[in-house]
Structure formats: structure tokens, C-alpha cells
Design a protein around this motif. Structure first.
Motif, PDB file in Angstrom:
ATOM      1  N   ALA A  27      16.539 -24.845  69.773  1.00 30.54           N
ATOM      2  CA  ALA A  27      15.341 -24.082  69.242  1.00 30.54           C
ATOM      3  C   ALA A  27      14.479 -24.567  70.667  1.00 30.54           C
ATOM      4  CB  ALA A  27      15.215 -25.967  68.092  1.00 30.54           C
ATOM      5  N   THR A  28      14.584 -23.219  71.479  1.00 32.96           N
ATOM      6  CA  THR A  28      13.973 -22.883  73.102  1.00 32.96           C
ATOM      7  C   THR A  28      13.116 -22.037  72.931  1.00 32.96           C
ATOM      8  OG1 THR A  28      16.202 -23.537  73.876  1.00 32.96           O
ATOM      9  CG2 THR A  28      14.806 -22.347  74.878  1.00 32.96           C
ATOM     10  N   TYR A  29      13.260 -20.772  72.612  1.00 35.43           N
ATOM     11  CA  TYR A  29      12.493 -19.597  72.317  1.00 35.43           C
ATOM     12  C   TYR A  29      11.388 -19.721  71.193  1.00 35.43           C
ATOM     13  CZ  TYR A  29      16.468 -18.216  75.580  1.00 35.43           C
ATOM     14  OH  TYR A  29      17.781 -18.491  76.643  1.00 35.43           O
ATOM     15  N   ASP A  30       9.825 -19.435  71.432  1.00 32.87           N
ATOM     16  CA  ASP A  30       8.716 -19.015  71.157  1.00 32.87           C
ATOM     17  C   ASP A  30       9.317 -17.446  70.936  1.00 32.87           C
ATOM     18  OD1 ASP A  30       7.000 -21.674  71.356  1.00 32.87           O
ATOM     19  OD2 ASP A  30       8.201 -21.145  73.516  1.00 32.87           O
ATOM     20  N   VAL A  31       9.302 -16.705  71.608  1.00 38.05           N
ATOM     21  CA  VAL A  31       9.430 -15.205  71.056  1.00 38.05           C
ATOM     22  C   VAL A  31      10.463 -14.451  71.173  1.00 38.05           C
ATOM     23  CG1 VAL A  31       8.960 -12.846  71.364  1.00 38.05           C
ATOM     24  CG2 VAL A  31       7.198 -14.927  71.195  1.00 38.05           C
ATOM     25  N   VAL A  32      11.533 -13.878  70.754  1.00 36.14           N
ATOM     26  CA  VAL A  32      12.445 -13.039  70.588  1.00 36.14           C
ATOM     27  C   VAL A  32      12.411 -11.143  70.864  1.00 36.14           C
ATOM     28  CG1 VAL A  32      15.364 -12.908  70.512  1.00 36.14           C
ATOM     29  CG2 VAL A  32      14.155 -14.920  70.036  1.00 36.14           C
ATOM     30  N   LEU A  33      12.570 -10.853  72.119  1.00 39.96           N
ATOM     31  CA  LEU A  33      12.433  -9.338  71.707  1.00 39.96           C
ATOM     32  C   LEU A  33      13.718  -8.763  72.082  1.00 39.96           C
ATOM     33  CD1 LEU A  33       9.884  -7.052  71.765  1.00 39.96           C
ATOM     34  CD2 LEU A  33      10.300  -7.391  74.782  1.00 39.96           C
ATOM     35  N   GLY A  42       1.939 -10.168  57.552  1.00 41.62           N
ATOM     36  CA  GLY A  42       2.013  -8.684  57.782  1.00 41.62           C
ATOM     37  C   GLY A  42       2.128  -7.592  59.838  1.00 41.62           C
ATOM     38  N   GLY A  43       2.433  -9.366  60.393  1.00 46.49           N
ATOM     39  CA  GLY A  43       2.698  -7.583  61.827  1.00 46.49           C
ATOM     40  C   GLY A  43       4.210  -7.782  62.017  1.00 46.49           C
ATOM     41  N   ASP A  44       4.207  -7.442  63.268  1.00 53.50           N
ATOM     42  CA  ASP A  44       5.061  -6.948  63.969  1.00 53.50           C
ATOM     43  C   ASP A  44       6.314  -8.276  63.735  1.00 53.50           C
ATOM     44  OD1 ASP A  44       7.463  -5.936  64.270  1.00 53.50           O
ATOM     45  OD2 ASP A  44       7.033  -6.217  66.740  1.00 53.50           O
ATOM     46  N   ALA A  95       8.335 -19.620  65.451  1.00 59.15           N
ATOM     47  CA  ALA A  95       8.890 -18.681  66.801  1.00 59.15           C
ATOM     48  C   ALA A  95       9.119 -17.132  66.239  1.00 59.15           C
ATOM     49  CB  ALA A  95      10.632 -19.033  67.199  1.00 59.15           C
ATOM     50  N   VAL A  96       9.176 -15.850  67.154  1.00 59.25           N
ATOM     51  CA  VAL A  96       9.010 -14.584  66.492  1.00 59.25           C
ATOM     52  C   VAL A  96       9.810 -13.764  66.652  1.00 59.25           C
ATOM     53  CG1 VAL A  96       7.492 -13.116  65.913  1.00 59.25           C
ATOM     54  CG2 VAL A  96       6.994 -15.057  66.494  1.00 59.25           C
ATOM     55  N   LEU A  97      10.456 -12.747  66.221  1.00 56.42           N
ATOM     56  CA  LEU A  97      11.836 -11.990  66.285  1.00 56.42           C
ATOM     57  C   LEU A  97      11.360 -11.180  66.206  1.00 56.42           C
ATOM     58  CD1 LEU A  97      14.731 -11.205  67.282  1.00 56.42           C
ATOM     59  CD2 LEU A  97      15.587 -11.477  64.841  1.00 56.42           C
ATOM     60  N   LYS A  98      11.489  -9.987  67.081  1.00 55.54           N
ATOM     61  CA  LYS A  98      10.660  -8.660  66.849  1.00 55.54           C
ATOM     62  C   LYS A  98      11.444  -7.724  67.860  1.00 55.54           C
ATOM     63  CE  LYS A  98       6.976 -10.538  69.820  1.00 55.54           C
ATOM     64  NZ  LYS A  98       5.348 -10.064  70.227  1.00 55.54           N
ATOM     65  N   SER A  99      11.143  -6.366  67.498  1.00 52.07           N
ATOM     66  CA  SER A  99      12.171  -5.736  68.453  1.00 52.07           C
ATOM     67  C   SER A  99      10.417  -4.839  69.872  1.00 52.07           C
ATOM     68  CB  SER A  99      12.424  -4.786  67.072  1.00 52.07           C
ATOM     69  OG  SER A  99      12.103  -4.124  66.254  1.00 52.07           O
ATOM     70  N   GLN A 100      11.190  -3.936  70.186  1.00 51.80           N
ATOM     71  CA  GLN A 100      10.497  -3.044  71.575  1.00 51.80           C
ATOM     72  C   GLN A 100      10.008  -2.018  70.676  1.00 51.80           C
ATOM     73  OE1 GLN A 100      12.972  -1.727  74.439  1.00 51.80           O
ATOM     74  NE2 GLN A 100      10.455  -0.616  75.438  1.00 51.80           N
ATOM     75  N   ASP A 101      10.275  -1.551  69.320  1.00 54.96           N
ATOM     76  CA  ASP A 101      10.267  -0.148  69.101  1.00 54.96           C
ATOM     77  C   ASP A 101       8.987  -0.725  68.034  1.00 54.96           C
ATOM     78  OD1 ASP A 101      11.034  -1.672  66.816  1.00 54.96           O
ATOM     79  OD2 ASP A 101      12.774   0.513  67.027  1.00 54.96           O
ATOM     80  N   GLY A 102       8.692  -2.251  67.313  1.00 51.97           N
ATOM     81  CA  GLY A 102       7.822  -2.645  66.590  1.00 51.97           C
ATOM     82  C   GLY A 102       8.469  -2.571  65.415  1.00 51.97           C
ATOM     83  N   MET A 103       9.020  -1.285  65.220  1.00 49.63           N
ATOM     84  CA  MET A 103       9.652  -1.162  63.396  1.00 49.63           C
ATOM     85  C   MET A 103      11.240  -2.358  62.487  1.00 49.63           C
ATOM     86  SD  MET A 103       8.777   0.977  62.543  1.00 49.63           S
ATOM     87  CE  MET A 103       9.606   1.813  60.998  1.00 49.63           C
TER      88      MET A 103
END
Length: 957
Positions: A73-79, A142-144, A111-119
């Protein structure tokens, strides 16, 4: 057993400096696929956009393998970063369910898990399913990316459609359980905690949020009316009578078409029936007990028929002095587990009385600079009891010796297995100027054999850089007659040049353009063999014959003389050329597809770690290269058959020793390497060595051996004596044990467990895709193997290191040096003789009953220790071996411990030596990467020695 690991919570990369933001900045995790590690600039460009104090970077493959742990429970964003090629192929493969769950656990709520390519949030993203199963949901906007919801703030009901939706029922159903009108449905009397009671006594229900809310309402009853005509559960109505009547009129035979019926039924794993065998009841009356008993009876009968039944005569000891004769012990034929202490057959496989023993298990053996795999064959086993007759005595005639030496023949790709005559007759029942300048031309094997009364012959390649211009400066001494292949034509299969010498008569070089090189070498070998046979028959003078064709070396056309300024244009290298009669063979053979063949991820260090993966065209060409290697060896195999046939017809075969080996190993495609031979990996350093001769036991040896062991071995077989100014300790090698008595002694005495390998300068691989010049190919390597360990430790001039555990990592794919050196390494708990591998995996050895291992002296062997302690010992041993001479090379532990209290790695791991190895010893290092061996570029020049009265420095230069 795989080594245990310590969890590393530190980031895998140092972040570039970035402006510090406020303390309230989001905590971010950048997750990098493995390919990014070889492109640090790409990673730093991404990291530059994030606050260094609030951002961590971890490698995805290390997370997937469990080598790192993420804080909860540490990260706000995982890219999730993209691969170097812009795709997410690596992340799709590595982000399995376990890895995804680790990521989700490390994320804060919201928190949000997202990718560098936005997909990542798109339907096409392969990781989306695992992310949702791990508890993530899509963005409401509906965001990334995918969001971790708050699972404890409430619940969210999911609308399900069950039957036809009806119009809202005007009659409201109260929640107090009182029956309404006849057409109304009864609701449960349970009132959830989410209901609110108004002042007028009416009840309103809140709309909870989140996942996991339990709705206590009866989903199959009518919904309650909130007083405004709203029926919350009207989507969950039970079908009415009309709907049920229509459903009953459907013919089930029409639901599936004929095409549907032939399709296979796919049953999910969770729905598959339990295949565990049923057990019959105690008082079974359904017939199951009788059926199971009948099945067991059939299984027992089949097992009994497969057993090897031994008669009383099969249990007797074989006596090799008389064909078929047996003794009275009764245990020797059954194998080592049944043999007495001191039995001369210890180490041989189980056998039937009177049969010639053949054990074709292939064990890896180790040597320096190149490693041998030894295969032995009996010489007239029924007539020569190995326990009664030594290899030679002064009363016997000196044996004839024939030595076949191929060029660059691999062991692990099993090219020797495509040589039927070799398997039939022998296996089964720096360059010439430097050699001459250092004085070896007057003090090496053929001269000593001539002093022992031998005729000596040589045909084929003797040295690199022995050319048409320097072959007479001086002539190679020590040979009764010789014919040498000369550069620059040595490796041209259809354009060989040879130069003949007989005593003091030295002929000019002769070109054999258009003729097949191996066949020329074979014809000249037959001539020298006949000369040796004639003198042996007439005068009893034994002979030593070396035959050295260039196969299966690549075909090399030298464009310019190489004087140290080698370039990519210096030579043209192509696949070896087979004889016309063999070009059609092995059309379907390919390079063995082992796990490290053209791997998806790069391996090794230095330039090897930057090699691209080979495409299909490249792989197809390398398969062709491999097939031509096998084809070129067929002419060598025919030559072996002809030589053995001639010796047999002369009735000297049973009194002669035959050797077959090569100078280097070879790789094709392993670790993404193009065809070549100059690495420390086992494909390059393990080579075949087949030996046949009187008194030699049949089977495969697990003894460390090397080219440097060949001279003392042949000298011993020949009964030759060294010059008065030379002693046995002057040899860097030692005689290979060939006789059963030698093996028996070897089992009870310490023998070298090490191999040192070195390479300097540049490297250029072979083939159409390998003509790229790589500088800085300078390294020192140590191969160390003992009772339950087997390591490869390499130090490169670039400062990079490698450490492989070959006991568990057979293909040298996982570099342990990159782990935290505080990691605990766990030794195998089963005794593994000399760390020897087999072609199909490792041989099984009996395990001990206790947790600790015991060595020959019955001292306890530790089962685990830190990597740092192992690395320190390996590095110190490598210092000794890179500088050693004579006995120091055979017994390097004696240099470090002159008092003799350390014989192997386990002895050296005693805790009292920790400071000695880890603090007092200087590590192997290079000041610069040179084109060749430059002593001043390497350090150190000696080692500290452990002595009871105080340690001292020992200069080894």
C-alpha cells in the motif's frame, strides 16, 4: 537444488537527479522490462520526468522471479514501461497472476496502474484480465489505466437479467414482512445495515459503493417499492407461467446443429472431474471392489514381467582373465552398492558375467585451458584383468600410440555422435613463432619420446602462424617424419599447402589446390603408419603418430597476413566444406534447441549481453553451418576406420593406445552467439576425449582433465623418462588416471578440482552473420567443481563479472554475481561427483541421510553460505591460477595454505578464513583492455598466504 535468495527491496537503478517537489507528491513505481536494462539512457529519459525522492524503479523480471519485494500500500501510480522496441511483449509474458497481485498489493486505494503506451486500460491489452482478477477496475472516466478501488467503503450491486423484465408493480411490498395483496410477493424480514428509518417510520435504502457488498434481499422475489413506484429488483423477476409454457415447447434437439455436435467439448480445469481413484466401501456390493482388484492384479503381472530376473550364475563375479569365467564373491556384477571396499570394479556399471562392459552415460569433465569429456574403452578386456596387470612394466614392449586431433570440434552439440567409426573403434567396447622463441622446440613431447626409443610422426596442422614463409625458422624438431599444413592455406579445404620433413631432409611446400584437405592428410597418415608398422615389425621400435586434420573448423580464406592488426577484412570465414561424397548427408539435422539456444532475453555480460536475437534466416543459416560441420567430420571418421583396420591387420591393435580429441569446443546459437569458440561457456571449453588401449576400463570418467595433462599421460604410457634437468613438478598438468587402480586411488585422494581459462584481445565470430569485430574480449575465468558444487567465475577487463552455478543452472543462463552478495547460496545436499553433468541433465547420485554433507576426511560440509564468501575464495584461487607454474597449477590451494589444511572449497569456507579472503586478498582486476596478454595491465602479482605464525605475501611472478 536452487540457491535460496534474500529479498532485495532496493531500487534496481539509480535515478537521475530531478528538481524536488513538495512533500505531498505522489509515490510512483516505474516497472521496467528486462530489455530496458541494456539501454539505460531510455530509462533515464523516462525517470527524469518524476521526482527522484518519490519514485522507485524495479525490473519486471526480478519481480516475477521473486527476487524483490514491493512495500504494501505504498504507490499512487505504477507505470509499466514499454519494451525497447515500443511493444509490451516482455511485460505480457512476465506479468502473470502472481506478479500482478504483488503490484496490486503495493498500490494505495485509488492508485492507478497504467502503461507508458497508454493502452493498459484498453480491451486489447493482454494484462487487463489479470489486473481485473487481481482487484483493479477501469476508470469511471474512461481514462488510461486501471484503478484500485476502496473495498471497505461499501458495496455496489451488479444488475443481472433473469427472465423477461416486467412493468413496475403498482402494489408496494412493505419491508416489515406483512403479507400484501394476493398478487404481491413476500420479502425477507431481514433488514440490512444500509437501511435508513425515516421519522414517519418509512424505510429508505442507501446505495452502497465498492465491490463485495452482500445483498441480503431475496433475488428471486419481487423488489420493494420505495413509495415512488420504483422496484429495485424488477430485473430479477421469476418467469411467469406463459414464459415457462413457451420454454417447454422448445425442442432440445434443435438447439445444437450437426456442426456443433462434432466440435470438441472444452471443459475448464475447475470443472474437470476429480481423477483420484475411487475406493470401494467396506461392504461393497456394487462390484467396484472386484473391478479394482482385477486392475491391480493386471498391474502386478505387468510389473513382474518387466523385472530383470537374475540366475545364480548371474550373481557371480566376472573374471576378465578368461572369457565367461566367474568367481565366488557374487556381488561385483551388481554395481557399486553391492561391491566390497577395495573391489577393483568400483566405478564400473553393473554387468553380466563374461560381457564387455559399456557405459555410455556422458559426463562433463573439466580442464584448462579447454575441458575434456573422457570416454574409455577396454583393450581386450577378457584377456587383461585390470586388477592384475599395470599399464606397462619394464618387461613388456612399449605400446604404439596414435593420436587423432580434430579442430574446433564441439562436445555438447554431440558432433562426435555422428562419427560411427569413431564410436565403433575408440569410444565403444599462441602460435609457432612464440613456441620456437621460448625454447620449446628443443624440449617437448616428441623429443622425449624419441629419447625413449620411439619413431614419431605428425601429419596435419601443428600450429597457427606456421606459414609458408617461416616453417624453416626453425623446422619443428622431434619428428622422425612429418608433413605440416601451412598458413595462409591451413583452413582452405580445397586449397591446402603441406611441407614434408624426413630426418634432415626438408622439402619445399607443395600446393594441393582442388584436392580435399582431409583426404590428403589421410593418405599421408597411412604412409607414415606403414613406415611405423614396418620398423615395429622389423626392429621392435614403437611409434607415436599424430593425425591432425582441420575439420570441422570453418573454411577460412586469409586476405592479408595478420601481424596483430586484425580487422574484419583480414579473413573471409564460411561453413566447413564437406567432401562431395558427403554433401547429401544430415539434411534434417539442426542445432540442438536447448533452453539457452537463441534465447528471448539477452544473457552474459560485455558484448555478449548486447547481441540481438537471431531471426529465422540467421538460424536457418547456422543450422546449415552445423550440418556442414557434421559432413566434414565424415572424412575424418573414414580415416579413423582405415587406420584402425590397418593396425588390426598388422595384429598390433590390442597392444596400442588410440586417442581422439580436439583443440577447442564450439558454440552455434547458444546465448545468441554466432558460430565461434572463444568464450568461457561450456560449449567452448568442454571437448570430447576418447581413449582406447590395453587395461583401460570401459565407460566414462568423471576426472578433471586438460590438454596440459596429455604430455604426462603419454609419457607414462610410453615409459618415457624426463631429461635430468626436468622433474614431474615442472609440468602444469598431471597424468590422467586410465587404469582401474588409478581410479581406485583417485577416489581416496584429492585431485585438482579446478580449471583456469583465459582470453585476450579481440573476437570475431564465424559465418555469414558473425563477421563483426568485438574489442575488449579479455577475461580470466575459473571453473571449480567438487562433491556438491560446480561454479564458473569470470572477471572481464571491463570490470564485469559472471558467476554461474552449473549444478542447478546447466545452461549458464542466470548470473548469480548480479544478486546481492548477502544472498544465501545453498549447496546440493546430494553428493555430486566433481560437479559433472550429463548430456541429458545431471546424473543422479545417492543422497545423504543427514542434513550436513561429509567429505573424504569426514569433516562437516556446510549446506549454505553467503555468496560473498564464495566469490572471495574463487577470486583468490583465480589469482593463483593465472600466475601459477608447475605444481602450483595442480594444487593451487597449497599456495594459499602452505600448511596443507585446505584441499577444496569447503575447507576454504571455514569461518576463520573469512578476513583472510575477504579483506587481505587483492582482487583480480585489469587496468586496461589490451589486444593481447600484457602482464602490466593485470593485477595482482601474488597472493597472501595463510600461516599459523602470521600471514605473508607470496609473489607469483
Amino acid at each position: 537444488m536452487a540457491p535460496s535468495v534474500m529479498i532485495d527491496n532496493t531500487p534496481d537503478f539509480e535515478m537521475p537527479a530531478a528538481p524536488t517537489t513538495s512533500a505531498a507528491s505522489q509515490r510512483t513505481l516505474l516497472l521496467a522490462p528486462p530489455s530496458v536494462s541494456s539501454h539505460p539512457s531510455a530509462l533515464q529519459n523516462v525517470a527524469a520526468a518524476y521526482d527522484r525522492n518519490a519514485t522507485d524503479i524495479q525490473m519486471l523480471d526480478r519481480l516475477a522471479m521473486g527476487l524483490v519485494a514491493l512495500p504494501a500500500a505504498t504507490y499512487d501510480v505504477v507505470l509499466l514501461l514499454s519494451d525497447v522496441d515500443g511493444s509490451r511483449t516482455e511485460s505480457s509474458r512476465l506479468l502473470d497472476r502472481k506478479a500482478m497481485q504483488k503490484l496490486v498489493d503495493s498500490m494505495k486505494t485509488g492508485a492507478v496502474l497504467k502503461s507508458q503506451d497508454g493502452m493498459l486500460g484498453s480491451a486489447s491489452a493482454p494484462e487487463q484480465t489479470e489486473a481485473i482478477l487481481a482487484g483493479l477496475v477501469k476508470h469511471d472516466s474512461g481514462g488510461d489505466g486501471l484503478v484500485k478501488p476502496d473495498s471497505g467503503s461499501g458495496a455496489q450491486t451488479v444488475t443481472l437479467s433473469f427472465g423477461k423484465k416486467k412493468k413496475a408493480n403498482a402494489a408496494a411490498v412493505p419491508l416489515n414482512g406483512v403479507e400484501a395483496a394476493a398478487n404481491a410477493k413476500r420479502k425477507s424480514e431481514d433488514i440490512s445495515n444500509d437501511q435508513l428509518v425515516h421519522g414517519n417510520g418509512s424505510v429508505a435504502k442507501t446505495t452502497p459503493a465498492g465491490v463485495g457488498f452482500v445483498d441480503s434481499n431475496d433475488d428471486f422475489d419481487g423488489g420493494y417499492d420505495d413509495g415512488n413506484g420504483y422496484d429495485e429488483d424488477e430485473d430479477m423477476e421469476i418467469p411467469d407461467d406463459a414464459e415457462l409454457e413457451r420454454a417447454g415447447q422448445i425442442d432440445p434437439d434443435t438447439l445444437l446443429t450437426a456442426e456443433d455436435r462434432v466440435k470438441p467439448i472444452i471443459v475448464p480445469d475447475a470443472c474437470k472431474p476429480n481423477t483420484k481413484r475411487r475406493r470401494a466401501c467396506k461392504d461393497c456390493s456394487c462390484g467396484l471392489k472386484e473391478r479394482l482388484d482385477a486392475e491391480d492384479k493386471v498391474k502386478r503381472a505387468n510389473a513382474d514381467s518387466d523385472l530383470a530376473k537374475l540366475s545364480t550364475t548371474d550373481l557371480n563375479e566376472v573374471d576378465f582373465t578368461v572369457q565367461g569365467k566367474v568367481g565366488s564373491c557374487g556381488n561385483c556384477a551388481l554395481g557399486d552398492a553391492f561391491r566390497c571396499d577395495g573391489c577393483p570394479y568400483i566405478g564400473l556399471p553393473a554387468f553380466k558375467p563374461g560381457e564387455e562392459v559399456l557405459d555410455m552415460r556422458s559426463w562433463q569433465l573439466l580442464a584448462s585451458p579447454w575441458l575434456f569429456a573422457l570416454f574409455y574403452r577396454f583393450g581386450e578386456a577378457a584377456e587383461r584383468p585390470p586388477q592384475q596387470k599395470p599399464l606397462r612394466t619394464s618387461a613388456t614392449r612399449q605400446p604404439n600410440i596414435v593420436f587423432f586431433l580434430s579442430d574446433d570440434q564441439d562436445f555438447w552439440m554431440q558432433s562426435w555422435n555422428y562419427m560411427p567409426h569413431l564410436m565403433e573403434h575408440i569410444s565403444q567396447p599462441g602460435g609457432y613463432p612464440k613456441f620456437a622463441s621460448q625454447g620449446f622446440n628443443s624440449a617437448y613431447l616428441p623429443i622425449w619420446l624419441q629419447d625413449a626409443g620411439y619413431n614419431t610422426y605428425y601429419v596435419g596442422k601443428l600450429f597457427n602462424a606456421q606459414t609458408v614463409n617461416n616453417y624453416h625458422s626453425p623446422h619443428a624438431a622431434g619428428w622422425t617424419a612429418s608433413e605440416f599444413l601451412l598458413d595462409p592455406y591451413t583452413y582452405e579445404y580445397l586449397n591446402a599447402t603441406l611441407q614434408r620433413n624426413e630426418g634432415d631432409v626438408h622439402q619445399d611446400p607443395v600446393s594441393y589446390e582442388g584436392q580435399y584437405s582431409t583426404d590428403i592428410v589421410a593418405e599421408k597418415a597411412y604412409g607414415f603408419l606403414q613406415d611405423g608398422l614396418d620398423d615395429y615389425e622389423k626392429n621392435g621400435k614403437p611409434f607415436f603418430l599424430v593425425v591432425a586434420p582441420v575439420a570441422p573448423h570453418s573454411n577460412v580464406h586469409i586476405n592479408e597476413y595478420i601481424d596483430g592488426n586484425f580487422s574484419e577484412k583480414s579473413v573471409v570465414q564460411s561453413p566447413p566444406v564437406p567432401a562431395d561424397r558427403h554433401k547429401h548427408l544430415f539434411e534434417d539435422v539442426v542445432v540442438p534447441r536447448t533452453p539457452h539456444f537463441n534465447p528471448e532475453e539477452p544473457q552474459g555480460v560485455s558484448w555478449i549481453s548486447r547481441l540481438p536475437r537471431q531471426n529465422e534466416t540467421n538460424v536457418d543459416f547456422n543450422d546449415h553451418f552445423y550440418r556442414n560441420r557434421l559432413r566434414s567430420l565424415q572424412a575424418v571418421d573414414e580415416m579413423i576406420d582405415s587406420v584402425v583396420t590397418r593396425m588390426d591387420e598388422a595384429k598390433i591393435l590390442k597392444d596400442s593406445f588410440l586417442f581422439y580429441t580436439t583443440d577447442n569446443g564450439y558454440h552455434i546459437g547458444q546465448h545468441r552467439l554466432q558460430p565461434g569458440k572463444q568464450c568461457a561457456f561450456k560449449e567452448d571449453v568442454n571437448i570430447p576425449l576418447f581413449v582406447r588401449g590395453p587395461g583401460i576400463v570401459n565407460g566414462i570418467s568423471s576426472v578433471f582433465s586438460s590438454h596440459i595433462d596429455m604430455t604426462p599421460t603419454i609419457m607414462r604410457l610410453a615409459g618415457a623418462k624426463l631429461p635430468s634437468d626436468t622433474v614431474v613438478d615442472d609440468f602444469d598438468g598431471q597424468s590422467i588416471p586410465l587404469h582401474p587402480e588409478d581410479f581406485y586411488r583417485h577416489r581416496r585422494e584429492y585431485r585438482s578440482e579446478h580449471v583456469e581459462m583465459e582470453m585476450w584481445g579481440i573476437i570475431m565470430s564465424e559465418g555469414n552473420y558473425g563477421s563483426v569485430l568485438y574489442p575488449n574480449h579479455t577475461y580470466k575465468a575459473l571453473r571449480l567443481a567438487g562433491s556438491n558444487y560446480s561454479f564458473l567465475y569470470t572477471v572481464w577487463c571491463s570490470g564485469e563479472h559472471e558467476l554461474y552455478d552449473l549444478t542447478n543452472d546447466h545452461y549458464e543462463m542466470h548470473n548469480l554475481y548480479n544478486l546481492d552478495h548477502a544472498t544465501l547460496f545453498e549447496f546440493n545436499r546430494s553428493e555430486h561427483t566433481a560437479g559433472i553433468e550429463s548430456l541429458s541433465g545431471y546424473e543422479e547420485f545417492p543422497t545423504t541421510t543427514s542434513i550436513a554433507m561429509h567429505n573424504v576426511d569426514n569433516t562437516t560440509i556446510p549446506t549454505r553460505t553467503q555468496l560473498s564468501r564464495i566469490v572471495a575464495r574463487l577470486d583468490a584461487l583465480l589469482v593463483v591460477l593465472k600466475l601459477c607454474k608447475g605444481r602450483q597449477c595442480i594444487h593451487p590451494w597449497e599456495v594459499l595454505h602452505p600448511e596443507g589444511d585446505v584441499q577444496d572449497l569447503h575447507d576454504a569456507l571455514a569461518p576463520e578464513f573469512d578476513h583472510f579472503y575477504e579483506q587481505e586478498q587483492e582482487k583480480v582486476q585489469f587496468d586496461t583492455c589490451e589486444k593481447g596478454y600484457i602482464k602490466e595491465a593485470e593485477r595482482p602479482d601474488g597472493v597472501k598466504q595463510w600461516l599459523t605464525g602470521g600471514n605473508r605475501w607470496q609473489d607469483l611472478t
